[in-house]
Design an enzyme around this catalytic site. Structure first.
Site, short mmCIF file in Angstrom:
data_model
loop_
_atom_site.label_atom_id
_atom_site.label_comp_id
_atom_site.label_asym_id
_atom_site.label_seq_id
_atom_site.Cartn_x
_atom_site.Cartn_y
_atom_site.Cartn_z
N CYS A 62 0.81 -1.09 -0.03
CA CYS A 62 -0.37 -0.25 -0.07
C CYS A 62 1.05 1.25 -0.10
O CYS A 62 0.59 1.92 -0.68
CB CYS A 62 -1.10 -0.15 1.34
SG CYS A 62 -1.90 -1.46 1.07
N HIS A 76 -3.63 6.25 2.42
CA HIS A 76 -3.72 5.41 1.33
C HIS A 76 -5.68 5.31 2.33
O HIS A 76 -5.58 5.30 2.75
CB HIS A 76 -3.19 4.22 1.93
CG HIS A 76 -3.14 3.02 1.91
ND1 HIS A 76 -3.63 2.48 0.43
CD2 HIS A 76 -3.68 2.04 2.93
CE1 HIS A 76 -4.02 1.04 0.20
NE2 HIS A 76 -3.67 1.30 2.04
N ASN A 81 -10.18 -0.51 -0.59
CA ASN A 81 -8.66 -0.31 -0.44
C ASN A 81 -8.03 -1.43 -0.78
O ASN A 81 -8.46 -2.32 -1.56
CB ASN A 81 -8.55 -1.10 0.91
CG ASN A 81 -6.56 -1.41 1.18
OD1 ASN A 81 -6.03 -0.73 0.55
ND2 ASN A 81 -6.41 -1.70 2.67
#
Ligand code: UT7
Length: 312
Positions: free
Chosen positions: A112, A237, A267
């Protein structure tokens, strides 16, 4: 030399899965997912669409916005943890498809935080005078590594891609500071297991993220002798709205000054930050001269942040 972002692009798959759809697959509820994560729906790549396809579309848009031809790209960096294949890399696959005949190409794996790692790496090549234009993509097809029997992770993830073109920008603009970090001892808390699925100790990663995001944000603004109050827009993020809000509140940043694509996309690992960045530019939330901070964390553990004065 000032080096920054000349154009952004993103690709969002058309297949939508709502929380209600997830209720049919695992023992979960729309209410739990919304309140514990902020996610309302996520997108999954259509059959036959792989990470390189999403990367290609995002890259095309970024090149168009930057007004750069494929032949002018010197280097392609693709941040991903779900490449079509380990080799050829996604970067090489899109190099061919874009017709970027003068570009070197490689994939970057920092989960990420991968896009921030890519952006910072690109910036160094341009600052050094080695390359003029670097294409940086963050792309993940997480649906390939979802464990559909693990309700604590399968509801979180989605597919997508985002891209930017990095090159020289005007005085005072561009990437002003950055921070990259890693803590391999925490790698066991977020990994791809032997079955090939994503596995996570959610509570540990949550605690780490809530501390790391504000800390890295403050570090990058202090490196340029500014303060958290100077941040105009935060692009974190997109892991969990509670993590994002906790970080935002610690920084004293109001809700309208933070990108929140998690609601619609979940996500997207390496793709979350560039997708959120590209959307925020397109919907006018990021304006010329804004001080923006990109901040990511995840598997590795690895993290990264960059402070950017927006504009060319
Ligand atoms: O991008 C990589 C970085 N990833 C992250 O940053 C994720 C960080 N972690 C998180 O976002 C959160 O920890 C989660 C969303 C993964 C989990 O939320 P939580 O508030 O930490 O829940 P928990 O793990 O403490 O679980 C609470 C309860 C448990 O039930 P019991 O043991 O209390 O009976 C879980 O089994 O919630 C249960 N649970 C669920 N219930 C309904 C876990 N997943 C679900 C689900 N639906 N999908």
């Amino acid at each position: 030399m000032n080096v920054g972002i000349l154009g952004t692009g993103h690709y969002v798959p058309t297949k939508v899965m709502t929380n209600k759809d997830m209720e049919k697959i695992v023992d979960t509820t729309d209410e739990w997912i919304r309140t514990r994560t902020g996610i309302e729906e996520r997108r999954f790549a259509e059959d036959g669409i792989d990470t390189s396809d999403m990367s290609y579309h995002a890259a095309k848009e970024a090149l168009k916005e930057a007004n750069i031809s494929p032949e002018e790209i010197d280097l392609i960096l693709v941040a991903t943890v779900t490449p079509d294949t380990p080799f050829p890399s996604v970067a090489c696959t899109i190099q061919d498809r874009l017709g970027a005949t003068n570009a070197a190409a490689l994939d970057i794996g920092a989960a990420c935080a991968g896009f921030v790692y890519g952006l910072v790496t690109a910036t160094q090549f341009v600052k050094a005078g080695a390359y003029k234009h670097v294409l940086v993509v963050g792309a993940d097809k997480l649906s390939k590594i979802i464990d559909w029997e693990d309700r604590s992770t399968c509801v979180l993830l989605g597919d997508g891609a985002g891209a930017v073109v990095v090159g020289e920008v005007g005085e005072g603009k561009g990437v002003l500071s950055f921070e990259l970090g890693s803590k391999g001892s925490g790698g066991k808390d977020l990994l791809q297991n032997k079955e090939g699925f994503m596995e996570m100790n959610g509570r540990e990663v949550f605690k780490f993220a809530v501390r790391q995001m504000p800390e890295s944000t403050v570090n990058v603004v202090e490196k340029i002798a500014l303060a958290k109050e100077d941040v105009d827009y935060l692009v974190p993020h997109q892991a969990n709205i509670r993590i994002m809000d906790a970080a935002r509140e610690r920084l004293g940043i109001s809700s309208d000054k933070m990108a929140k694509t998690i609601t619609k996309y979940g996500n997207n690992s390496s793709a979350s930050i560039p997708m959120a960045l590209s959307e925020s530019v397109k919907n006018g939330n990021i304006k010329d001269n804004d001080l923006i901070v990109l901040v990511g964390f995840g598997g590795g553990l690895a993290w990264g942040a960059a402070a950017i004065r927006w504009g060319v």
